[in-house]
Design a protein around this motif. Sequence first.
Motif, PDB file in Angstrom:
ATOM      1  N   ALA A   1       0.826  -1.201   0.000  1.00 49.07           N
ATOM      2  CA  ALA A   1       0.000   0.000   0.000  1.00 49.07           C
ATOM      3  C   ALA A   1       0.863   1.255   0.000  1.00 49.07           C
ATOM      4  O   ALA A   1       0.569   2.226  -0.715  1.00 49.07           O
ATOM      5  CB  ALA A   1      -0.930  -0.004   1.216  1.00 49.07           C
ATOM      6  N   TYR A   2       1.938   1.249   0.770  1.00 49.22           N
ATOM      7  CA  TYR A   2       2.817   2.412   0.805  1.00 49.22           C
ATOM      8  C   TYR A   2       3.448   2.645  -0.569  1.00 49.22           C
ATOM      9  O   TYR A   2       3.507   3.779  -1.054  1.00 49.22           O
ATOM     10  CB  TYR A   2       3.902   2.225   1.863  1.00 49.22           C
ATOM     11  N   ARG A   3       3.917   1.573  -1.181  1.00 53.04           N
ATOM     12  CA  ARG A   3       4.578   1.702  -2.478  1.00 53.04           C
ATOM     13  C   ARG A   3       3.616   2.176  -3.557  1.00 53.04           C
ATOM     14  O   ARG A   3       4.006   2.906  -4.481  1.00 53.04           O
ATOM     15  CB  ARG A   3       5.196   0.356  -2.864  1.00 53.04           C
ATOM     16  N   LYS A   4       2.350   1.786  -3.472  1.00 53.76           N
ATOM     17  CA  LYS A   4       1.366   2.157  -4.484  1.00 53.76           C
ATOM     18  C   LYS A   4       0.666   3.478  -4.186  1.00 53.76           C
ATOM     19  O   LYS A   4      -0.134   3.951  -4.994  1.00 53.76           O
ATOM     20  CB  LYS A   4       0.315   1.050  -4.623  1.00 53.76           C
ATOM     21  N   GLY A   5       0.947   4.064  -3.024  1.00 56.04           N
ATOM     22  CA  GLY A   5       0.261   5.299  -2.666  1.00 56.04           C
ATOM     23  C   GLY A   5      -1.137   5.051  -2.150  1.00 56.04           C
ATOM     24  O   GLY A   5      -2.081   5.774  -2.490  1.00 56.04           O
ATOM     25  N   GLY A   6      -1.291   4.010  -1.327  1.00 56.63           N
ATOM     26  CA  GLY A   6      -2.597   3.657  -0.787  1.00 56.63           C
ATOM     27  C   GLY A   6      -2.551   3.463   0.718  1.00 56.63           C
ATOM     28  O   GLY A   6      -1.600   3.871   1.394  1.00 56.63           O
ATOM     29  N   LEU A   7      -3.593   2.815   1.253  1.00 53.64           N
ATOM     30  CA  LEU A   7      -3.720   2.591   2.697  1.00 53.64           C
ATOM     31  C   LEU A   7      -4.120   1.150   2.956  1.00 53.64           C
ATOM     32  O   LEU A   7      -4.677   0.495   2.072  1.00 53.64           O
ATOM     33  CB  LEU A   7      -4.778   3.539   3.283  1.00 53.64           C
ATOM     34  N   ARG A   8      -3.873   0.687   4.184  1.00 60.24           N
ATOM     35  CA  ARG A   8      -4.297  -0.652   4.562  1.00 60.24           C
ATOM     36  C   ARG A   8      -4.690  -0.650   6.031  1.00 60.24           C
ATOM     37  O   ARG A   8      -4.200   0.162   6.833  1.00 60.24           O
ATOM     38  CB  ARG A   8      -3.209  -1.683   4.285  1.00 60.24           C
TER      39      ARG A   8
END
Length: 580
Positions: A380-387
């Motif tokens: 998620a961090y690498r893709k610009g997202g959240l988890r």
Amino acid sequence: MEPGRAAGDAGLRPAPTSDSGSPVATLLAQLRRMLGCDAAAVALKRIDGVSHVPFADGMSQAVSSAFEIPPRTGIADAAQAGGKPMWTSDYLADDRFVHSPRLDEAVRADGVRAVIAAPLLRDGAAIGVLYGVCRHSRRFTPAEVDLCTALARVAVVLLDHTMRLQRMHAERAELEGENGRLHVTLLRSRHLAEAHGRLTDMVLGGSDLSAVVNVAADALDGTLLVRDPGGAVLAATGAVPELEDISARAKWAGAHAARTAVPLADGVWAVPVTAGAEELGTVVLKNSGQLGEFDARFLWAVAQSVALILVLERDTAVVERPLRDELFEDLLSGSVSSPRHLAERALRIGIDPDGPHVVLVLRPEGGEQGKAIVWASSYAYRKGGLRSPRGEYISMLLPGSDPSAVARAVSRDLSSVLGHPVSVGAAGPGAGLASTARLHREALRCLKALIALDRVGSTASAEDLGFVGLLLSEERDVAAFIESALGPVLCYDSERRTELIRTLGVYFAADRSPTRAAEELHVHVNTVSRRLERIGRLLGPTWREPERTLEIQLALQLLRTQDTLRQGDAAPLGPGPARR
């Protein structure tokens, strides 16, 4: 040179017969002039006893640098064996010498008659002979024999000088070649050192993985690919051959065991990405040649740079995790602040507040929830997202406009890491972060539908689930569902004023009996059959399968309901209450 060793074996290269610039050639010309011979030559004996002719003057093409004299034959053998000059007024008629068919053929072809041969002696050992040749019969005087012997001694000195010159030229050429190779190596090392410096600056400056990999690939003149421990591609500059056979996997594992670059296939190299004892992935290089020493060192430096980026990303994610978790929890609960404040919070942690995004709900089917959470955090961090871990599920917010494609990619990558299937429900795309809570509820319902339908380990969005997805979605797009199920038939009826939709409805109402449908429609049964064939061509060959049939019937029911509602809306209003 050792006694008995041929001059040719010591490095004397056969020279062309027309090499007039050679000192030996000059001596042969002098021998012809002083003895009145038609031709002259030098024959040198090799270690196998065969003699060759590296120098000749006035000889025909029959005797050249490629001509070989068999061992123990001819006047040369007699001169060398006795260590003194020999001559004959007519060689072919002289039975004192051992004749060979090949040598006699060359002598005959050149018209040779008289021959004088003086041995070439070095330290008492014969290394060859000096020939004087006449194409007419004649006798050689003692003075001429002594002169030929003297010239033979000079020839030995000249041959030694020639060999030394040739060795010097060879050594010089070798040194020049080595200097050229050292120069190329020096330029290559400087090029890679500069590239290494750029990589260091990029890593310390916060460049992303793709930018670093592109610079490294350009420096190595190849294609670079970075894979995580599960095999998922983190960055790539082009296509690298898939290596899925057993031997390739063993070599892949060997790269991590050896902690060095390992060849996987022709022109394909792998080097491990590690942080201490932790395995972070693999860098794969595909080039067009061998991996030189400096290239191998640089590739290892690239792997270290990649490891540093991955560790920094993970550490940054850990530092930002409270902010990221707090934002995602607020989005999932629906307790978002003002749009402006929400955008500021998202931008602070690298989330695009206005871009399209999808929401996923994952369930690993083989345990290892902790490992799945760690992977999801990094992904998620690498893709610009959240988890966010939520019990047995993991919820994710990721940028994207195709929820089905994103769900398949996440399931594939995480499954390869865990070694177990992963079920994923997906929803989206959402425009703006405010829709996150709604999309999360829909994604969770899709995941539960997969489990209820016994499709554990699969992925699906509401669109993938057909009419089931229509029921699961909070934004039920009835028109889109009808269009997906009956669109071609509706279009055909509209353009040609036919009754295929009505026929289809009656056909299902008649329990899929063409005969009963024909009676209801008041047409011949063949007419119904032709209409059904047309419907099959419009909807595809699978339209009679149970799942498609259920969707078609649901779409027909929704279409009838819409028509009923529209007719109700168009009906005239009744009289209002009577005025008094």
